[in-house]
Write a protein that holds these residues in place. Structure first.
Motif, short mmCIF file in Angstrom:
data_model
loop_
_atom_site.label_atom_id
_atom_site.label_comp_id
_atom_site.label_asym_id
_atom_site.label_seq_id
_atom_site.Cartn_x
_atom_site.Cartn_y
_atom_site.Cartn_z
N ARG A 31 82.75 9.05 -39.15
CA ARG A 31 81.78 8.13 -38.55
C ARG A 31 81.14 7.33 -39.68
O ARG A 31 80.52 7.88 -40.58
CB ARG A 31 80.72 8.91 -37.78
CG ARG A 31 81.29 9.68 -36.59
CD ARG A 31 80.19 10.12 -35.65
NE ARG A 31 79.48 8.99 -35.06
CZ ARG A 31 79.92 8.29 -34.04
NH1 ARG A 31 81.07 8.57 -33.48
NH2 ARG A 31 79.20 7.30 -33.55
N ASN A 32 81.33 6.04 -39.62
CA ASN A 32 80.81 5.20 -40.70
C ASN A 32 80.65 3.77 -40.21
O ASN A 32 81.02 3.44 -39.08
CB ASN A 32 81.77 5.24 -41.90
CG ASN A 32 83.17 4.82 -41.52
OD1 ASN A 32 83.42 3.66 -41.19
ND2 ASN A 32 84.12 5.74 -41.57
N ARG A 33 80.09 3.00 -41.07
CA ARG A 33 79.87 1.57 -40.78
C ARG A 33 80.18 0.83 -42.07
O ARG A 33 79.74 1.24 -43.15
CB ARG A 33 78.42 1.38 -40.33
CG ARG A 33 78.00 0.01 -39.94
CD ARG A 33 76.66 0.10 -39.17
NE ARG A 33 75.63 0.80 -39.93
CZ ARG A 33 74.72 0.18 -40.69
NH1 ARG A 33 74.76 -1.13 -40.81
NH2 ARG A 33 73.80 0.88 -41.32
N ASP A 51 78.01 -6.34 -40.26
CA ASP A 51 78.65 -5.04 -40.35
C ASP A 51 79.54 -4.81 -39.14
O ASP A 51 79.54 -5.57 -38.17
CB ASP A 51 77.64 -3.90 -40.53
CG ASP A 51 76.74 -3.67 -39.33
OD1 ASP A 51 75.80 -2.87 -39.47
OD2 ASP A 51 76.98 -4.27 -38.26
N THR A 53 81.18 -1.34 -36.87
CA THR A 53 81.11 0.10 -36.66
C THR A 53 82.49 0.69 -36.44
O THR A 53 83.50 -0.01 -36.35
CB THR A 53 80.24 0.43 -35.44
OG1 THR A 53 80.94 0.00 -34.25
CG2 THR A 53 78.90 -0.26 -35.53
N ASN A 54 82.51 2.03 -36.29
CA ASN A 54 83.74 2.74 -35.97
C ASN A 54 84.41 2.18 -34.72
O ASN A 54 85.63 2.16 -34.61
CB ASN A 54 83.40 4.21 -35.70
CG ASN A 54 83.54 5.05 -36.91
OD1 ASN A 54 83.00 4.71 -37.94
ND2 ASN A 54 84.27 6.13 -36.79
N ASP A 55 83.59 1.79 -33.77
CA ASP A 55 84.11 1.30 -32.49
C ASP A 55 84.46 -0.19 -32.53
O ASP A 55 84.79 -0.78 -31.52
CB ASP A 55 83.07 1.53 -31.38
CG ASP A 55 82.74 3.00 -31.22
OD1 ASP A 55 81.55 3.32 -31.00
OD2 ASP A 55 83.66 3.83 -31.34
N THR A 58 80.53 -5.44 -33.92
CA THR A 58 80.05 -6.21 -35.06
C THR A 58 78.62 -6.68 -34.86
O THR A 58 78.17 -6.88 -33.73
CB THR A 58 80.95 -7.44 -35.29
OG1 THR A 58 80.96 -8.23 -34.10
CG2 THR A 58 82.37 -7.03 -35.62
N SER A 59 77.92 -6.84 -35.97
CA SER A 59 76.56 -7.37 -35.96
C SER A 59 76.44 -8.39 -37.09
O SER A 59 77.09 -8.23 -38.13
CB SER A 59 75.53 -6.26 -36.17
OG SER A 59 75.59 -5.30 -35.15
N TYR A 98 79.21 0.30 -47.59
CA TYR A 98 79.69 1.38 -46.73
C TYR A 98 78.51 2.29 -46.42
O TYR A 98 77.78 2.70 -47.32
CB TYR A 98 80.78 2.16 -47.46
CG TYR A 98 81.14 3.50 -46.85
CD1 TYR A 98 80.46 4.66 -47.21
CD2 TYR A 98 82.16 3.59 -45.92
CE1 TYR A 98 80.79 5.88 -46.65
CE2 TYR A 98 82.50 4.82 -45.36
CZ TYR A 98 81.81 5.95 -45.73
OH TYR A 98 82.13 7.15 -45.16
N TRP A 99 78.34 2.59 -45.14
CA TRP A 99 77.29 3.52 -44.72
C TRP A 99 77.94 4.70 -44.00
O TRP A 99 78.58 4.54 -42.97
CB TRP A 99 76.32 2.85 -43.74
CG TRP A 99 75.48 1.77 -44.32
CD1 TRP A 99 74.25 1.89 -44.90
CD2 TRP A 99 75.79 0.37 -44.36
NE1 TRP A 99 73.79 0.66 -45.30
CE2 TRP A 99 74.71 -0.29 -44.98
CE3 TRP A 99 76.88 -0.40 -43.92
CZ2 TRP A 99 74.69 -1.67 -45.18
CZ3 TRP A 99 76.87 -1.77 -44.11
CH2 TRP A 99 75.78 -2.39 -44.74
#
Length: 115
Positions: A31-33, A51, A53-55, A58-59, A98-99
């Motif tokens: 699980r990361n962003r 960014d 996400t895993n899914d 986007t933002s 990377y988060w």
């Protein structure tokens, strides 16, 4: 740890396009962003740009919506930021980020938009 290496910055005139690239390697968590931050000239704080996400959600920062597009290939460990209709205020050092359980970022790549 996660290692990130950016490339693809440069100089472009207002209205032009650039793409910045990132290669990620190391212990990528499930699980990361992934995303991009930038540091405008003369400012100490980095600001969020975009960014994903895993899914695949986007933002974007409001000022880049409709002009920037983030994408990634998880299998290859690559991420891209396509920047179109660039403005002088987009100038700055762009950092691949990377988060996961921790935040990592690369060394940065310079993007300069000027006439």
């Amino acid at each position: 740890q996660v290692q990130l290496v950016e490339s693809g910055g440069g100089w472009v005139q207002p209205g032009g396009s650039l793409r910045v690239n990132c290669i990620l390697s190391g212990n990528i968590e499930r699980r990361n962003r992934w995303g991009w931050m930038r540091q405008p000239p003369g400012k100490q704080q980095r600001e969020f740009v975009a960014d994903i996400t895993n899914d695949g959600i986007t933002s974007y920062q409001d000022s880049v919506k409709g002009r920037f597009t983030i994408s990634r290939n998880v299998i290859e460990g690559t991420m891209f930021l396509q920047m179109d209709n660039l403005k002088p205020e987009d100038t700055g050092v762009y950092y691949c980020s990377y988060w996961g359980s921790q935040h990592y970022w690369g060394q940065g790549t310079q993007v300069t938009v000027s006439s």
